[in-house]
Design an enzyme around this catalytic site. Sequence first.
Site, PDB file in Angstrom:
ATOM      1  N   SER A 107     -17.879  62.000 -17.745  1.00 29.27           N
ATOM      2  CA  SER A 107     -17.822  60.960 -18.779  1.00 29.27           C
ATOM      3  C   SER A 107     -16.535  61.113 -19.571  1.00 29.27           C
ATOM      4  CB  SER A 107     -18.991  61.102 -19.755  1.00 29.27           C
ATOM      5  OG  SER A 107     -20.193  60.968 -19.076  1.00 29.27           O
ATOM      6  N   ARG A 113     -22.643  66.153 -28.481  1.00 25.79           N
ATOM      7  CA  ARG A 113     -21.348  66.511 -27.857  1.00 25.79           C
ATOM      8  C   ARG A 113     -20.363  67.022 -28.918  1.00 25.79           C
ATOM      9  NH1 ARG A 113     -24.561  65.330 -24.670  1.00 25.79           N
ATOM     10  NH2 ARG A 113     -24.368  64.020 -22.820  1.00 25.79           N
ATOM     11  N   GLU A 144     -14.510  61.644 -24.984  1.00 31.62           N
ATOM     12  CA  GLU A 144     -15.137  62.956 -24.840  1.00 31.62           C
ATOM     13  C   GLU A 144     -14.064  63.934 -24.339  1.00 31.62           C
ATOM     14  OE1 GLU A 144     -19.214  62.776 -23.173  1.00 31.62           O
ATOM     15  OE2 GLU A 144     -18.631  64.490 -21.956  1.00 31.62           O
TER      16      GLU A 144
HETATM   17  P1  NAP Z   1     -28.914  56.318 -18.021  1.00 30.71           P
HETATM   18  O1  NAP Z   1     -30.235  56.845 -17.659  1.00 30.71           O
HETATM   19  O2  NAP Z   1     -28.337  55.148 -17.321  1.00 30.71           O
HETATM   20  O3  NAP Z   1     -28.845  56.059 -19.594  1.00 30.71           O
HETATM   21  C1  NAP Z   1     -27.649  55.661 -20.244  1.00 30.71           C
HETATM   22  C2  NAP Z   1     -27.484  56.476 -21.502  1.00 30.71           C
HETATM   23  O4  NAP Z   1     -28.621  56.362 -22.325  1.00 30.71           O
HETATM   24  C3  NAP Z   1     -27.307  57.934 -21.178  1.00 30.71           C
HETATM   25  O5  NAP Z   1     -25.946  58.211 -21.228  1.00 30.71           O
HETATM   26  C4  NAP Z   1     -28.164  58.678 -22.171  1.00 30.71           C
HETATM   27  O6  NAP Z   1     -27.399  59.294 -23.193  1.00 30.71           O
HETATM   28  C5  NAP Z   1     -28.999  57.603 -22.843  1.00 30.71           C
HETATM   29  N1  NAP Z   1     -30.420  57.871 -22.554  1.00 30.71           N
HETATM   30  C6  NAP Z   1     -31.145  57.525 -21.451  1.00 30.71           C
HETATM   31  N2  NAP Z   1     -32.420  57.901 -21.561  1.00 30.71           N
HETATM   32  C7  NAP Z   1     -32.527  58.519 -22.766  1.00 30.71           C
HETATM   33  C8  NAP Z   1     -33.606  59.127 -23.465  1.00 30.71           C
HETATM   34  N3  NAP Z   1     -34.836  59.184 -22.938  1.00 30.71           N
HETATM   35  N4  NAP Z   1     -33.370  59.690 -24.679  1.00 30.71           N
HETATM   36  C9  NAP Z   1     -32.141  59.642 -25.223  1.00 30.71           C
HETATM   37  N5  NAP Z   1     -31.075  59.075 -24.614  1.00 30.71           N
HETATM   38  C10 NAP Z   1     -31.261  58.509 -23.401  1.00 30.71           C
HETATM   39  O7  NAP Z   1     -27.955  57.568 -17.963  1.00 30.71           O
HETATM   40  P2  NAP Z   1     -26.776  57.950 -16.995  1.00 30.71           P
HETATM   41  O8  NAP Z   1     -25.551  57.297 -17.474  1.00 30.71           O
HETATM   42  O9  NAP Z   1     -27.184  57.852 -15.591  1.00 30.71           O
HETATM   43  O10 NAP Z   1     -26.719  59.458 -17.382  1.00 30.71           O
HETATM   44  C11 NAP Z   1     -27.842  60.312 -17.255  1.00 30.71           C
HETATM   45  C12 NAP Z   1     -27.518  61.645 -17.873  1.00 30.71           C
HETATM   46  O11 NAP Z   1     -26.417  62.236 -17.200  1.00 30.71           O
HETATM   47  C13 NAP Z   1     -27.140  61.517 -19.330  1.00 30.71           C
HETATM   48  O12 NAP Z   1     -27.772  62.523 -20.074  1.00 30.71           O
HETATM   49  C14 NAP Z   1     -25.657  61.691 -19.339  1.00 30.71           C
HETATM   50  O13 NAP Z   1     -25.181  62.340 -20.490  1.00 30.71           O
HETATM   51  C15 NAP Z   1     -25.431  62.552 -18.125  1.00 30.71           C
HETATM   52  N6  NAP Z   1     -24.115  62.237 -17.604  1.00 30.71           N
HETATM   53  C16 NAP Z   1     -23.209  63.216 -17.660  1.00 30.71           C
HETATM   54  C17 NAP Z   1     -21.957  62.963 -17.210  1.00 30.71           C
HETATM   55  C18 NAP Z   1     -20.941  64.041 -17.284  1.00 30.71           C
HETATM   56  O14 NAP Z   1     -19.862  63.856 -16.932  1.00 30.71           O
HETATM   57  N7  NAP Z   1     -21.270  65.205 -17.724  1.00 30.71           N
HETATM   58  C19 NAP Z   1     -21.582  61.732 -16.725  1.00 30.71           C
HETATM   59  C20 NAP Z   1     -22.538  60.726 -16.699  1.00 30.71           C
HETATM   60  C21 NAP Z   1     -23.810  60.996 -17.146  1.00 30.71           C
HETATM   61  P3  NAP Z   1     -26.794  60.782 -23.094  1.00 30.71           P
HETATM   62  O15 NAP Z   1     -25.559  60.644 -22.302  1.00 30.71           O
HETATM   63  O16 NAP Z   1     -26.464  61.094 -24.494  1.00 30.71           O
HETATM   64  O17 NAP Z   1     -27.806  61.677 -22.517  1.00 30.71           O
END
Ligand code: NAP
Length: 339
Positions: A239, A165, A335
């Site tokens: 986020s 990010r 962020e």
């Molecule tokens: P999750 O599956 O509950 O996992 C929590 C966090 O762990 C995520 O934020 C993700 O980091 C990290 N993670 C999970 N699996 C991973 C892997 N295989 N390798 C590396 N890092 C891993 O995730 P969640 O909160 O539901 O989010 C899923 C995705 O949606 C994430 O990539 C997150 O960035 C994205 N998201 C985006 C927004 C937004 O506003 N743009 C909001 C919420 C979630 P990362 O966030 O770094 O990927």
Amino acid sequence: MKLRRNVSLAGLTALRAGGPARYFTEVKTKGELKEAISTARGKKLPFFVLGGGSNVLFRDEGFPGLVVKMGFKGIEFKKGKRGKTLAIVGAGENWDGFVSKTVSKRLHGLENLSGIPGTVGASPIQNIGAYGAEAKDSILWVEVFDAKREKFFRLKNKKCLFGYRDSVFKKPAGRDYIVTGAAYLLSRGGRPNLKYKDLSECFPDAERFSPSPAAIRRAVLEIRRRKLPDWKKLGTAGSFFKNPVVSGRRFAALKKKYPAMQGFAEGRGMKVSLAWILDKVLNLNGLKLGKAGLFRRQPLVLVNCGGAKSEEIRKLAETVRKKVFSKTKIKIEFEVKVL
Ligand code: NAP
């Protein structure tokens, strides 16, 4: 270029809060952008370039200078090297509209990044990421206007110093850079990226039947619909916080204390899930402060529950930051850009 005064910013930002811009203009051409910047200079005022408003929180007092809304449009698909396709896109294009176009052309690369609010211009600045893909994986170059030297040029991927990010556009070296467009290198028949659990679970047969970009896009949109607020209905910038990256040693200590905590290798450190900490360690899901709150199903996401002041949102974010630090000694970063 049309200069307007006292333009409300709340309606132009996803968090739907904040006061007016002293001056406001929308720029659609290079000439208009140059004129806008020299107008701000002439008036000795700060300027701020606004994209989709999905990652910014203006103060209730408003912005004391010129807000320049990035309106550069256009999506052009060209043949790239080695059978790849190059998509050249204006910074003011809606991100998800662009992703949807690439998917309908059966191009791989951006499907995991479906449903992210905001504009194309924000994608390299934030190096937006979701479900194991990041903008940097597909960006070939970024078109930039250097506001100080008054020059347009292209910055190759490597020169953008992409990180988690993060990019040169957020560092002092890129302080004067305004992103006006980007080129994405995409491919037919690329390999799907299903390394995130939520997504791989949607395709148990992926080894035998490789899912198309359209199928992945549908799955991502459905996961997001289940987990995240609908930004068309509720004020939210997605986020609000970055997941913290800690040293390996620090992670080992945390893991000892919280055995269920997961970590993911990120650069030289370990990325930990802040949503997990807020939920399981601090029990903050659904925390509310005035009219601002943490979204119950995903506490990384701050929501304006209706009519929240910018100050309330900022206070809630600060409260979360303090609580995380006092319990885990982890310093978390926003962020969202708070101005
Ligand atoms: P999750 O599956 O509950 O996992 C929590 C966090 O762990 C995520 O934020 C993700 O980091 C990290 N993670 C999970 N699996 C991973 C892997 N295989 N390798 C590396 N890092 C891993 O995730 P969640 O909160 O539901 O989010 C899923 C995705 O949606 C994430 O990539 C997150 O960035 C994205 N998201 C985006 C927004 C937004 O506003 N743009 C909001 C919420 C979630 P990362 O966030 O770094 O990927």
